[in-house]
Design a protein around this motif. Structure first.
Motif, PDB file in Angstrom:
ATOM      1  N   SER A  73       0.825  -1.210   0.000  1.00 22.53           N
ATOM      2  CA  SER A  73       0.000   0.000   0.000  1.00 22.53           C
ATOM      3  C   SER A  73       0.858   1.259   0.000  1.00 22.53           C
ATOM      4  N   THR A  74       0.412   2.247  -0.775  1.00 24.52           N
ATOM      5  CA  THR A  74       1.028   3.584  -0.720  1.00 24.52           C
ATOM      6  C   THR A  74      -0.050   4.607  -0.352  1.00 24.52           C
ATOM      7  N   ARG A  75      -1.067   4.134   0.379  1.00 27.85           N
ATOM      8  CA  ARG A  75      -2.253   4.958   0.675  1.00 27.85           C
ATOM      9  C   ARG A  75      -1.921   6.194   1.513  1.00 27.85           C
ATOM     10  N   SER A  76      -1.004   6.038   2.447  1.00 32.93           N
ATOM     11  CA  SER A  76      -0.598   7.176   3.287  1.00 32.93           C
ATOM     12  C   SER A  76       0.853   7.513   2.977  1.00 32.93           C
ATOM     13  N   ALA A  77       1.286   8.677   3.424  1.00 31.88           N
ATOM     14  CA  ALA A  77       2.679   9.076   3.193  1.00 31.88           C
ATOM     15  C   ALA A  77       3.639   8.098   3.864  1.00 31.88           C
ATOM     16  N   THR A  78       3.292   7.634   5.057  1.00 30.40           N
ATOM     17  CA  THR A  78       4.156   6.690   5.777  1.00 30.40           C
ATOM     18  C   THR A  78       4.280   5.379   5.012  1.00 30.40           C
ATOM     19  N   GLU A  79       3.123   4.887   4.540  1.00 26.40           N
ATOM     20  CA  GLU A  79       3.154   3.633   3.780  1.00 26.40           C
ATOM     21  C   GLU A  79       3.895   3.816   2.460  1.00 26.40           C
ATOM     22  N   ALA A  80       3.680   4.934   1.806  1.00 23.06           N
ATOM     23  CA  ALA A  80       4.343   5.170   0.514  1.00 23.06           C
ATOM     24  C   ALA A  80       5.859   5.214   0.699  1.00 23.06           C
ATOM     25  N   ALA A  81       6.312   5.881   1.761  1.00 20.20           N
ATOM     26  CA  ALA A  81       7.757   5.982   2.005  1.00 20.20           C
ATOM     27  C   ALA A  81       8.357   4.604   2.267  1.00 20.20           C
ATOM     28  N   GLN A 139      10.037  12.983   1.730  1.00 19.51           N
ATOM     29  CA  GLN A 139      10.126  12.976   0.255  1.00 19.51           C
ATOM     30  C   GLN A 139       8.815  12.575  -0.420  1.00 19.51           C
ATOM     31  N   ILE A 140       7.795  12.278   0.367  1.00 20.32           N
ATOM     32  CA  ILE A 140       6.479  11.992  -0.210  1.00 20.32           C
ATOM     33  C   ILE A 140       5.732  13.313  -0.390  1.00 20.32           C
ATOM     34  N   ALA A 141       5.296  13.574  -1.604  1.00 20.49           N
ATOM     35  CA  ALA A 141       4.519  14.784  -1.906  1.00 20.49           C
ATOM     36  C   ALA A 141       3.043  14.424  -1.785  1.00 20.49           C
ATOM     37  N   LYS A 142       2.437  14.850  -0.680  1.00 22.09           N
ATOM     38  CA  LYS A 142       1.016  14.552  -0.448  1.00 22.09           C
ATOM     39  C   LYS A 142       0.169  15.530  -1.267  1.00 22.09           C
ATOM     40  N   SER A 143      -0.777  15.002  -2.025  1.00 20.38           N
ATOM     41  CA  SER A 143      -1.668  15.867  -2.816  1.00 20.38           C
ATOM     42  C   SER A 143      -2.993  15.997  -2.052  1.00 20.38           C
ATOM     43  N   LEU A 144      -3.115  17.088  -1.320  1.00 20.74           N
ATOM     44  CA  LEU A 144      -4.273  17.275  -0.444  1.00 20.74           C
ATOM     45  C   LEU A 144      -5.273  18.234  -1.082  1.00 20.74           C
ATOM     46  N   ILE A 145      -6.542  17.854  -1.025  1.00 16.90           N
ATOM     47  CA  ILE A 145      -7.608  18.664  -1.621  1.00 16.90           C
ATOM     48  C   ILE A 145      -8.377  19.387  -0.515  1.00 16.90           C
ATOM     49  N   LYS A 203     -11.967  21.578   4.853  1.00 17.83           N
ATOM     50  CA  LYS A 203     -11.601  20.231   4.422  1.00 17.83           C
ATOM     51  C   LYS A 203     -12.559  19.776   3.317  1.00 17.83           C
ATOM     52  N   ALA A 204     -12.059  18.942   2.449  1.00 10.09           N
ATOM     53  CA  ALA A 204     -12.923  18.339   1.428  1.00 10.09           C
ATOM     54  C   ALA A 204     -13.258  16.924   1.873  1.00 10.09           C
ATOM     55  N   ASP A 205     -14.522  16.516   1.727  1.00  9.69           N
ATOM     56  CA  ASP A 205     -14.831  15.129   2.095  1.00  9.69           C
ATOM     57  C   ASP A 205     -14.557  14.206   0.899  1.00  9.69           C
ATOM     58  N   ALA A 206     -14.677  12.919   1.168  1.00  7.75           N
ATOM     59  CA  ALA A 206     -14.288  11.916   0.165  1.00  7.75           C
ATOM     60  C   ALA A 206     -15.098  12.056  -1.131  1.00  7.75           C
ATOM     61  N   ASP A 207     -16.386  12.363  -0.994  1.00  9.32           N
ATOM     62  CA  ASP A 207     -17.231  12.498  -2.188  1.00  9.32           C
ATOM     63  C   ASP A 207     -16.815  13.702  -3.034  1.00  9.32           C
ATOM     64  N   ALA A 222      -9.877   8.869  -5.930  1.00  4.68           N
ATOM     65  CA  ALA A 222     -10.266   8.644  -4.538  1.00  4.68           C
ATOM     66  C   ALA A 222      -9.114   8.995  -3.601  1.00  4.68           C
ATOM     67  N   ILE A 223      -9.479   9.448  -2.401  1.00  2.42           N
ATOM     68  CA  ILE A 223      -8.490   9.744  -1.356  1.00  2.42           C
ATOM     69  C   ILE A 223      -7.559   8.552  -1.170  1.00  2.42           C
ATOM     70  N   GLY A 224      -6.287   8.844  -1.029  1.00  2.00           N
ATOM     71  CA  GLY A 224      -5.280   7.789  -0.892  1.00  2.00           C
ATOM     72  C   GLY A 224      -4.528   7.572  -2.189  1.00  2.00           C
ATOM     73  N   GLY A 225      -5.120   8.081  -3.292  1.00  2.00           N
ATOM     74  CA  GLY A 225      -4.444   7.965  -4.586  1.00  2.00           C
ATOM     75  C   GLY A 225      -4.467   9.255  -5.378  1.00  2.00           C
ATOM     76  N   VAL A 226      -4.912  10.335  -4.756  1.00  2.00           N
ATOM     77  CA  VAL A 226      -5.049  11.599  -5.505  1.00  2.00           C
ATOM     78  C   VAL A 226      -3.675  12.063  -5.995  1.00  2.00           C
ATOM     79  N   ALA A 279       5.123  11.042  -5.669  1.00  2.00           N
ATOM     80  CA  ALA A 279       3.735  11.498  -5.579  1.00  2.00           C
ATOM     81  C   ALA A 279       2.799  10.350  -5.897  1.00  2.00           C
ATOM     82  N   ALA A 280       1.564  10.471  -5.437  1.00  2.00           N
ATOM     83  CA  ALA A 280       0.556   9.453  -5.740  1.00  2.00           C
ATOM     84  C   ALA A 280       0.187   9.511  -7.219  1.00  2.00           C
ATOM     85  N   ALA A 281      -0.240   8.364  -7.739  1.00  2.00           N
ATOM     86  CA  ALA A 281      -0.513   8.260  -9.175  1.00  2.00           C
ATOM     87  C   ALA A 281      -1.861   7.601  -9.453  1.00  2.00           C
TER      88      ALA A 281
HETATM   89  N1  5CA Z   1      -0.851   7.927  -1.712  1.00  2.00           N
HETATM   90  C1  5CA Z   1      -0.473   8.659  -0.515  1.00  2.00           C
HETATM   91  C2  5CA Z   1       0.941   9.141  -0.579  1.00  2.00           C
HETATM   92  S1  5CA Z   1       1.265  10.241  -1.886  1.00  2.00           S
HETATM   93  C3  5CA Z   1      -1.463   9.759  -0.293  1.00  2.00           C
HETATM   94  O1  5CA Z   1      -2.313  10.019  -1.128  1.00  2.00           O
HETATM   95  N2  5CA Z   1      -1.287  10.416   0.864  1.00  2.00           N
HETATM   96  S2  5CA Z   1      -2.032  11.779   1.162  1.00  2.00           S
HETATM   97  O2  5CA Z   1      -1.609  12.195   2.466  1.00  2.00           O
HETATM   98  O3  5CA Z   1      -1.846  12.706   0.120  1.00  2.00           O
HETATM   99  O4  5CA Z   1      -3.562  11.438   1.144  1.00  2.00           O
HETATM  100  C4  5CA Z   1      -4.225  11.050   2.241  1.00  2.00           C
HETATM  101  C5  5CA Z   1      -4.900  12.303   2.764  1.00  2.00           C
HETATM  102  O5  5CA Z   1      -6.275  12.226   2.490  1.00  2.00           O
HETATM  103  C6  5CA Z   1      -4.800  12.507   4.261  1.00  2.00           C
HETATM  104  O6  5CA Z   1      -3.649  13.191   4.617  1.00  2.00           O
HETATM  105  C7  5CA Z   1      -6.025  13.318   4.552  1.00  2.00           C
HETATM  106  O7  5CA Z   1      -5.774  14.701   4.406  1.00  2.00           O
HETATM  107  C8  5CA Z   1      -6.973  12.927   3.477  1.00  2.00           C
HETATM  108  N3  5CA Z   1      -8.038  12.083   4.013  1.00  2.00           N
HETATM  109  C9  5CA Z   1      -7.950  10.835   4.489  1.00  2.00           C
HETATM  110  N4  5CA Z   1      -9.153  10.386   4.867  1.00  2.00           N
HETATM  111  C10 5CA Z   1     -10.035  11.361   4.620  1.00  2.00           C
HETATM  112  C11 5CA Z   1     -11.465  11.507   4.759  1.00  2.00           C
HETATM  113  N5  5CA Z   1     -12.221  10.532   5.258  1.00  2.00           N
HETATM  114  N6  5CA Z   1     -12.019  12.661   4.364  1.00  2.00           N
HETATM  115  C12 5CA Z   1     -11.297  13.632   3.848  1.00  2.00           C
HETATM  116  N7  5CA Z   1      -9.945  13.570   3.682  1.00  2.00           N
HETATM  117  C13 5CA Z   1      -9.323  12.448   4.068  1.00  2.00           C
END
Ligand code: 5CA
Length: 162
Positions: free
Chosen positions: A31-39, A48-54, A89-93, A102-106, A131-133
């Motif tokens: 999994s690369t869902r979180s920055a910790t897991e991706a690293a 060195q993980i570039a988180k793409s936050l919306i 904050k932006a929600d998942a939808d 989807a969040i975790g791969g943005v 970065a996530a892909a």
């Molecule tokens: N693939 C990894 C490493 S690049 C990744 O996408 N990490 S991330 O940090 O950019 O994306 C996860 C982020 O999504 C979290 O830091 C958080 O800001 C956001 N997130 C996680 N769960 C939720 C949720 N339920 N609602 C809104 N945002 C969320």
């Protein structure tokens, strides 16, 4: 590493190809869902993980992309000052509807609409970042200058000092 990319990762690969630089999306077995897991998956520092936050702009209801160093948190007040509008904050939808991912791969590029983009200045310190892909297993490696080139983002101080 899978040879055939999933469709979301393919969209990111196509967007990268459109910029004419040979950046390569890789799908990892872990999994690369979180920055910790991706690293852990790619063997780099979390920084060195570039988180793409919306985020979601409160007045114009637009998505705002903040690409953040993996160890930093975003100061929403700093972002608001930079874009001239409060954000929340932006929600998942919202993330899925307005980016196509989807969040975790943005990813930082390849979204369904052009996004106002800010880039954490701390990312510029590294020779290579990841970065996530498009999926919670897909990433790509790039140089910070390439991140600026492909996103057209504005480099700024966006991190929380807390
Ligand atoms: N693939 C990894 C490493 S690049 C990744 O996408 N990490 S991330 O940090 O950019 O994306 C996860 C982020 O999504 C979290 O830091 C958080 O800001 C956001 N997130 C996680 N769960 C939720 C949720 N339920 N609602 C809104 N945002 C969320």
């Amino acid at each position: 590493m899978k040879l055939l990319l999933s469709s979301s990762a393919q969209r990111v690969q196509a967007a990268l190809a459109g910029h004419g630089i040979g950046l390569q999306v890789v799908e990892m077995p872990a999994s690369t869902r979180s920055a910790t897991e991706a690293a852990a998956a790619v063997g780099c520092d979390v920084a060195q993980i570039a988180k793409s936050l919306i985020f979601r702009s409160k007045q114009s209801d637009r998505p705002v992309l903040v690409v953040v160093c993996g160890v930093n948190r975003v100061d929403e007040g700093k972002v608001a000052a930079l874009i001239g509008e409060a954000i929340g904050k932006a929600d998942a939808d919202f993330v899925r509807a307005r980016t196509g991912f989807a969040i975790g791969g943005v990813p930082p590029i390849g979204h369904t609409e052009a996004l106002t983009t800010l880039i954490d200045a701390d990312l510029l310190a590294f020779d290579a970042i990841w970065a996530a892909a498009g999926t919670p297993n897909a990433v790509f490696r790039l140089h910070p200058s390439e991140l600026l080139a492909i996103t057209g983002g504005q480099v700024a101080d966006v991190k929380s000092e807390e």
